[in-house]
Design a protein around this motif. Structure first.
Motif, mmCIF file in Angstrom:
data_model
loop_
_atom_site.group_PDB
_atom_site.id
_atom_site.type_symbol
_atom_site.label_atom_id
_atom_site.label_comp_id
_atom_site.label_asym_id
_atom_site.label_seq_id
_atom_site.Cartn_x
_atom_site.Cartn_y
_atom_site.Cartn_z
ATOM 1 N N LYS A 286 -11.867 -18.711 -21.356
ATOM 2 C CA LYS A 286 -11.299 -18.822 -22.648
ATOM 3 C C LYS A 286 -10.152 -17.815 -22.873
ATOM 4 O O LYS A 286 -9.952 -17.288 -23.786
ATOM 5 N N TYR A 287 -10.016 -17.028 -21.579
ATOM 6 C CA TYR A 287 -9.291 -15.921 -21.742
ATOM 7 C C TYR A 287 -8.435 -15.661 -20.487
ATOM 8 O O TYR A 287 -8.880 -16.264 -19.279
ATOM 9 N N LEU A 288 -7.269 -15.093 -20.473
ATOM 10 C CA LEU A 288 -6.445 -15.038 -19.216
ATOM 11 C C LEU A 288 -6.934 -14.084 -18.466
ATOM 12 O O LEU A 288 -7.703 -12.879 -18.417
ATOM 13 N N PRO A 289 -6.591 -14.187 -17.001
ATOM 14 C CA PRO A 289 -7.140 -13.360 -15.813
ATOM 15 C C PRO A 289 -6.408 -11.950 -16.019
ATOM 16 O O PRO A 289 -5.132 -11.884 -16.558
ATOM 17 N N SER A 290 -6.938 -10.996 -15.684
ATOM 18 C CA SER A 290 -6.629 -9.648 -15.517
ATOM 19 C C SER A 290 -5.427 -9.334 -14.627
ATOM 20 O O SER A 290 -5.452 -9.951 -13.478
ATOM 21 N N ASN A 291 -4.490 -8.254 -14.605
ATOM 22 C CA ASN A 291 -3.490 -8.242 -13.510
ATOM 23 C C ASN A 291 -4.228 -7.776 -12.280
ATOM 24 O O ASN A 291 -3.818 -8.177 -11.265
ATOM 25 N N GLU A 292 -5.288 -7.221 -12.435
ATOM 26 C CA GLU A 292 -5.948 -6.784 -11.270
ATOM 27 C C GLU A 292 -6.745 -7.968 -10.513
ATOM 28 O O GLU A 292 -6.589 -8.143 -9.177
ATOM 29 N N GLU A 293 -7.304 -8.889 -11.235
ATOM 30 C CA GLU A 293 -7.434 -10.228 -10.744
ATOM 31 C C GLU A 293 -6.285 -11.021 -10.185
ATOM 32 O O GLU A 293 -6.545 -11.906 -8.882
ATOM 33 N N ILE A 294 -5.492 -11.094 -10.919
ATOM 34 C CA ILE A 294 -4.034 -11.734 -10.288
ATOM 35 C C ILE A 294 -3.689 -10.945 -8.962
ATOM 36 O O ILE A 294 -3.393 -11.971 -7.873
ATOM 37 N N ASN A 295 -3.592 -9.724 -8.822
ATOM 38 C CA ASN A 295 -3.218 -9.187 -7.762
ATOM 39 C C ASN A 295 -4.056 -9.385 -6.491
ATOM 40 O O ASN A 295 -3.726 -9.660 -5.304
ATOM 41 N N GLU A 296 -5.548 -9.274 -6.755
ATOM 42 C CA GLU A 296 -6.610 -9.766 -5.788
ATOM 43 C C GLU A 296 -6.392 -11.225 -5.370
ATOM 44 O O GLU A 296 -6.512 -11.482 -4.284
ATOM 45 N N HIS A 297 -5.903 -12.248 -6.126
ATOM 46 C CA HIS A 297 -5.866 -13.521 -5.852
ATOM 47 C C HIS A 297 -4.859 -13.634 -4.943
ATOM 48 O O HIS A 297 -4.886 -14.366 -4.063
ATOM 49 N N LYS B 187 -3.468 -11.553 -2.887
ATOM 50 C CA LYS B 187 -3.744 -10.894 -1.794
ATOM 51 C C LYS B 187 -4.728 -11.883 -0.816
ATOM 52 O O LYS B 187 -4.381 -11.917 0.248
ATOM 53 N N LEU B 188 -5.584 -12.613 -1.533
ATOM 54 C CA LEU B 188 -6.286 -13.754 -0.737
ATOM 55 C C LEU B 188 -5.436 -14.793 -0.241
ATOM 56 O O LEU B 188 -5.495 -15.218 0.976
ATOM 57 N N LEU B 189 -4.298 -15.197 -1.190
ATOM 58 C CA LEU B 189 -3.513 -16.288 -0.850
ATOM 59 C C LEU B 189 -2.751 -15.969 0.416
ATOM 60 O O LEU B 189 -2.296 -16.754 1.252
ATOM 61 N N ASP B 190 -2.315 -14.675 0.532
ATOM 62 C CA ASP B 190 -1.437 -14.373 1.645
ATOM 63 C C ASP B 190 -2.150 -14.181 3.067
ATOM 64 O O ASP B 190 -1.402 -14.368 3.954
ATOM 65 N N LYS B 191 -3.415 -14.083 3.035
ATOM 66 C CA LYS B 191 -4.217 -14.376 4.130
ATOM 67 C C LYS B 191 -4.295 -15.660 4.831
ATOM 68 O O LYS B 191 -4.833 -15.860 5.973
#
Length: 231
Positions: A203-214, A216-220
């Motif tokens: 019930k809350y938005l992801p943090s900037n750190e979580e977005i950046n890690e996500h 990085k994962l998609l880029d792989k």
């Protein structure tokens, strides 16, 4: 019951290129895949070819005659080898070469030969997918950012392990297999029932750190399934 696809990634090293000149197999490496994932089970054997190893061949694989003196003959390990590969699909790069040598050794023992019908050759697959580009195992590893750090020489087991990674990338990645397998199961839902977990929605938005890690994962991920929907 879950369907399990067993495949064997295989490579060999030899004393030379031509069986007509009496060249023999000196190393066999096999890697077991279940649903495209290495299980850790391998078949690896050095073999005494009962002949010399030309220097130009030694420079490629680094395997010397002295090293092979106390190694078994092909006839000593043939049953274990055939038991390991069973009747499953064989994944080989430039399969004609390896099958030619394997069948020569099997024929000497009057053992059933390996049919090309059960072989998937990744060389023509790579040439078709990347037309005009180098399609050697080394070139494909570099294309898919697969480390060659441990590959000082050509070796049957290490090359089979590298090819296993290349094969998954060539065929769309592990995600494609999992997606296709799930769709096949869903199409026969009367037979297969999927267990789902009860997940609590955030019930809350992801943090900037979580977005950046996500990101990085998609880029792989190579050729993601959702790409066609957003382009």
């Amino acid at each position: 019951m879950e369907n399990k696809l067993r495949e064997i990634v295989l490579d060999t090293e030899t004393t030379g290129l031509d069986i007509e000149s009496g060249h023999r197999i000196i190393e066999i490496g096999c890697v077991e895949l279940i649903n495209r994932i290495p299980t850790g089970k391998v078949f690896h054997q050095y073999l005494n070819p009962e002949r010399d190893i030309p220097y130009h061949s030694f420079k490629i694989h680094g395997i010397s005659e002295g090293f092979l003196e106390d190694k078994p003959l092909f006839s000593d390990v043939v049953l274990e080898f055939l038991d390991f590969i069973s009747s499953d699909i064989l994944i080989i790069h430039n399969a004609e070469f390896d099958i030619k040598f394997l069948n020569m050794e099997l024929d000497k023992l009057n053992v059933g030969l390996i049919s090309l019908d059960r072989v998937l050759d990744t060389l023509p697959l790579a040439r078709k997918k990347f037309a005009g580009s180098p399609a050697s195992l080394s070139a494909l590893c570099k294309r898919f950012d697969i480390s060659l750090e441990d590959r000082e020489f050509h070796g049957a087991l290490i090359d089979a392990q590298l090819l296993a990674k290349v094969y998954v990338e060539l065929t769309g990645g592990l995600q494609t297999f999992l997606f296709d397998n799930r769709c096949e199961q869903d199409s026969n839902a009367t037979v297969t029932q999927h267990k789902t977990r009860n997940l609590t929605c955030r019930k809350y938005l992801p943090s900037n750190e979580e977005i950046n890690e996500h990101r990085k994962l998609l880029d792989k991920i190579n050729s993601p399934l959702w790409k066609k929907y957003i382009e």
